[in-house]
Design an enzyme around this catalytic site. Sequence first.
Site, PDB file in Angstrom:
ATOM      1  N   TYR A  46       0.788  -1.051   0.033  1.00  0.00           N
ATOM      2  CA  TYR A  46       0.112  -0.079  -0.209  1.00  0.00           C
ATOM      3  C   TYR A  46       0.841   1.197   0.078  1.00  0.00           C
ATOM      4  O   TYR A  46       0.673   2.117  -0.889  1.00  0.00           O
ATOM      5  CB  TYR A  46      -0.790   0.151   1.153  1.00  0.00           C
ATOM      6  CG  TYR A  46      -1.514   1.135   1.434  1.00  0.00           C
ATOM      7  CD1 TYR A  46      -2.490   1.972   0.788  1.00  0.00           C
ATOM      8  CD2 TYR A  46      -1.127   1.951   2.703  1.00  0.00           C
ATOM      9  CE1 TYR A  46      -2.907   3.134   1.021  1.00  0.00           C
ATOM     10  CE2 TYR A  46      -1.776   3.282   3.167  1.00  0.00           C
ATOM     11  CZ  TYR A  46      -2.723   3.940   2.289  1.00  0.00           C
ATOM     12  OH  TYR A  46      -3.166   4.834   2.584  1.00  0.00           O
ATOM     13  N   LYS A  81       1.538   4.598  -2.508  1.00  0.00           N
ATOM     14  CA  LYS A  81       1.412   5.759  -2.564  1.00  0.00           C
ATOM     15  C   LYS A  81       2.881   6.580  -2.636  1.00  0.00           C
ATOM     16  O   LYS A  81       2.613   7.963  -3.164  1.00  0.00           O
ATOM     17  CB  LYS A  81       1.009   6.023  -1.116  1.00  0.00           C
ATOM     18  CG  LYS A  81      -0.512   5.876  -0.366  1.00  0.00           C
ATOM     19  CD  LYS A  81      -1.441   6.467  -1.243  1.00  0.00           C
ATOM     20  CE  LYS A  81      -2.643   6.406  -0.816  1.00  0.00           C
ATOM     21  NZ  LYS A  81      -3.765   7.112  -1.345  1.00  0.00           N
TER      22      LYS A  81
END
Length: 218
Positions: A183, A187
């Site tokens: 994750y 980003k």
Amino acid sequence: MGVAILDCRGVGCWVRATKTEPRITPPLRPTPLSFKIPEPYALPPGIIKDMERLKVLLTGPGGRIGPHLLPTFTERYDLRLLDRQPIEGYPDTIIADLSDKEVLKKAMEGVDVLIHLAATSDEAPFVEELVPNNVIGLYNTFEAAKEAGVRRIIYASTVQTVGFYPSDTTVQASDPPRPVSLYGVTKVMGEAMGRWYHDKHGLEFVAVRIGWFQDYDS
């Protein structure tokens, strides 16, 4: 909340970074903030409209953070919402997925600022969830903003982009990402994509690395 901000306005990019502090009990109440943009990044007079009249598109308002922004944003801005689900009390919410390029383009029409919260917001299966939402969906959203002439993108990033640094380290602008999760990797890509849209197309870009979120009343 520990927060680091990557800011691309005017010439170049700069980072304001803070250490992640222990949880505070009772939680702090918000206080008005004022700051001056450092001179190299200050915008020419008159380029920013009256803040009360800015047209803002907020994606993902139905997530963990969005509902707490809505009351103030509704009062302060000409606000438009986009989410996969209806938002209670906001019947004009645009219902769409980040894969729908045509709806994204229409949603961006006349918008001054995009605040992009919509994403898979934690670790999840990479190919099935993270890539469609945080990579392809991100590109679709930024590209729609560019094509519509949106001036500024504010992007919800995460401290997971630098989570493998020691906890007592204040991350500096010169420090490379050290994502602690896939994750976080997505980003990092979002931050890099924002930098590219700034350098290539002149969009103003601000990434906020959110440490954690705690409701003021919790």
